[in-house]
Enzyme design. Structure first.
Site, short mmCIF file in Angstrom:
data_model
loop_
_atom_site.label_atom_id
_atom_site.label_comp_id
_atom_site.label_asym_id
_atom_site.label_seq_id
_atom_site.Cartn_x
_atom_site.Cartn_y
_atom_site.Cartn_z
N ARG A 298 0.87 -1.19 0.00
CA ARG A 298 0.00 0.00 0.00
C ARG A 298 0.90 1.22 0.00
O ARG A 298 1.72 1.40 0.88
CB ARG A 298 -0.92 0.03 1.22
CG ARG A 298 -1.63 1.37 1.39
CD ARG A 298 -2.73 1.38 2.40
NE ARG A 298 -3.88 0.62 1.93
CZ ARG A 298 -5.11 0.73 2.48
NH1 ARG A 298 -5.31 1.56 3.50
NH2 ARG A 298 -6.11 0.02 2.01
N CYS B 176 -16.49 1.79 0.86
CA CYS B 176 -15.30 0.96 1.09
C CYS B 176 -14.85 1.03 2.55
O CYS B 176 -14.16 0.12 3.03
CB CYS B 176 -14.16 1.42 0.18
SG CYS B 176 -13.84 3.18 0.28
N ASP C 152 -17.38 7.03 -1.20
CA ASP C 152 -16.05 6.94 -0.55
C ASP C 152 -15.78 8.32 0.05
O ASP C 152 -16.49 9.28 -0.27
CB ASP C 152 -15.00 6.59 -1.64
CG ASP C 152 -13.58 6.43 -1.10
OD1 ASP C 152 -13.40 6.36 0.13
OD2 ASP C 152 -12.64 6.39 -1.94
N GLN D 214 -10.17 -3.97 -3.23
CA GLN D 214 -11.47 -3.43 -2.81
C GLN D 214 -12.53 -3.73 -3.87
O GLN D 214 -13.62 -4.22 -3.56
CB GLN D 214 -11.34 -1.92 -2.60
CG GLN D 214 -12.63 -1.25 -2.12
CD GLN D 214 -12.97 -1.63 -0.70
OE1 GLN D 214 -12.15 -1.52 0.19
NE2 GLN D 214 -14.19 -2.08 -0.47
N HIS E 131 -7.38 0.61 -6.40
CA HIS E 131 -7.58 -0.23 -5.20
C HIS E 131 -8.26 -1.54 -5.66
O HIS E 131 -9.42 -1.79 -5.37
CB HIS E 131 -8.45 0.52 -4.20
CG HIS E 131 -8.40 -0.04 -2.79
ND1 HIS E 131 -7.63 -1.12 -2.45
CD2 HIS E 131 -9.04 0.35 -1.66
CE1 HIS E 131 -7.80 -1.37 -1.15
NE2 HIS E 131 -8.64 -0.49 -0.66
N ARG F 255 -13.56 -8.64 1.97
CA ARG F 255 -12.15 -8.37 1.68
C ARG F 255 -11.31 -9.58 2.08
O ARG F 255 -10.40 -9.99 1.37
CB ARG F 255 -11.67 -7.13 2.46
CG ARG F 255 -12.33 -5.80 2.09
CD ARG F 255 -11.93 -5.35 0.71
NE ARG F 255 -10.49 -5.25 0.58
CZ ARG F 255 -9.74 -4.22 1.01
NH1 ARG F 255 -10.32 -3.17 1.55
NH2 ARG F 255 -8.43 -4.21 0.84
N1 CP Z 1 -11.28 -0.08 2.54
C1 CP Z 1 -10.00 -0.16 2.96
O1 CP Z 1 -9.08 -0.40 2.19
O2 CP Z 1 -9.86 0.02 4.30
P1 CP Z 1 -8.48 0.26 5.05
O3 CP Z 1 -7.92 1.56 4.54
O4 CP Z 1 -8.84 0.32 6.50
O5 CP Z 1 -7.56 -0.86 4.72
N1 NVA Z 2 -10.12 6.77 -1.35
C1 NVA Z 2 -9.74 6.36 -0.02
C2 NVA Z 2 -9.97 4.90 0.14
C3 NVA Z 2 -9.62 4.33 1.49
C4 NVA Z 2 -9.80 2.84 1.55
C5 NVA Z 2 -8.29 6.74 0.23
O1 NVA Z 2 -7.47 6.55 -0.67
O2 NVA Z 2 -8.00 7.21 1.33
#
Ligand code: CP
Ligand code: NVA
Length: 306
Positions: free
Chosen positions: A110, A263, A216, A140, A137, A291
């Protein structure tokens, strides 16, 4: 493995860098295995295998579900914070990729730039799984469409309205909707569009006939400095009771319509009201749970045959 032929020469391995890496056959296989693993969570498909998890941004769902998933599959996950690994600073991304590949069977990353995920994938000799970048993502999206399939047997032609930023979550979801036959509409303020999708600037028009409304956060991780402007720009794009009732008025299904998805994490009463996220239409925690099951299937498909 069924990587898109045009991507096979870019990577020497099977990675999940973006939804575009996946063929429909592979998605179908992942979903079949997801159902099997959801029913039998302790099946040990990856005994003795290890993943390294590099998280350069915060996470709850992704990090915990990968770690728990690997444990349930009989393997092990090693967590590496940005501070610990300092990829690209302490040593090059290529050297991190090549070294980790000698220790582990898969790398979960990530980070901010999509290019960093791509570079890692280019140099790793084990599968790399994108656990969110600024651009995409994919894990997701895979869990989201799986969740929709669980709720609605036939997803072809369903209308999904993504109310919010044309960003990482929306982009991967659009890519997967395209592959699976879901009609994706992005409804956003001017300036927040993304490529390759139908765009609406009018929430009340966009949600008419929607089977799914997805949202989101308006300010994603790394965009905190823009938060004040975004709050203002997105104010009319909140998923609230009125919007949900407009969509419902145009559907005649015996089950809750529209499904409401997020999400998570949610900024309650910004992009979605408390009332809507707690309503019977909301399936946000089913998404969160899936997930785990979907990512386990992804890991088995990418790492299991090695
Ligand atoms: N939706 C998601 O990816 O959650 P986190 O950022 O908590 O991993
Ligand atoms: N769009 C959000 C998604 C978090 C899972 C971000 O990137 O923070």
């Amino acid at each position: 493995m069924d990587l898109r032929p045009d991507l096979c020469y870019i990577y020497s391995m099977n990675h999940l860098v973006s939804i575009k890496d996946l063929s429909l056959d592979l998605i179908d296989d992942i979903y079949k295995l997801t159902a099997q693993l959801k029913a039998n969570p302790l099946e040990k498909h990856l005994p003795g295998k290890t993943i390294a998890m590099i998280f350069e941004k915060p996470s709850n769902r992704t990090r915990v579900s990968f770690e728990v998933g690997m444990f349930q599959l009989g393997g092990h996950a090693v967590s590496l914070s940005e501070d610990a690994i300092q990829m690209g600073k302490r040593e090059s991304i290529a050297d991190v990729a090549r070294t980790l590949s000698r220790y582990v069977d898969g790398i979960v990353i990530r980070t901010f730039a999509q290019e960093k995920v791509e570079q890692l994938a280019q140099h790793a000799t084990v599968p790399v799984i994108n656990a969110l970048s600024d651009h995409t993502h994919p894990c997701q999206a895979l869990a989201d469409v799986y969740t929709i399939i669980e709720k609605r047997d036939n997803i072809k032609g369903l209308k999904l309205v993504f109310m919010g930023d044309g960003n990482n979550v929306a982009r991967s979801l659009n890519e997967l909707c395209k592959k699976t036959g879901i009609h994706f509409v992005l409804c956003c303020p001017k300036g927040y569009e993304m490529e390759d999708c139908e765009i609406s600037y009018k929430p009340e028009e966009a949600v008419r006939g929607a089977d799914v409304i997805y949202t989101d956060v308006w300010t994603s991780m790394g965009q905190e400095k823009e938060s004040k402007k975004r709050l203002k720009d997105f104010a009319k794009f909140q998923v609230n009771e009125k919007l949900v009732s407009i969509a419902r008025a145009n559907c005649n299904s015996p089950v809750p319509v529209p499904l409401v998805m997020h999400c998570l994490p949610a900024h309650r009463n910004e992009e979605i009201t408390d009332g809507v996220i707690e309503s019977q239409n909301s399936i946000v925690f089913d998404q969160a749970e899936n997930r785990l099951h979907v990512q386990k299937a992804v890991m088995v498909k990418l790492m299991g045959a090695r």
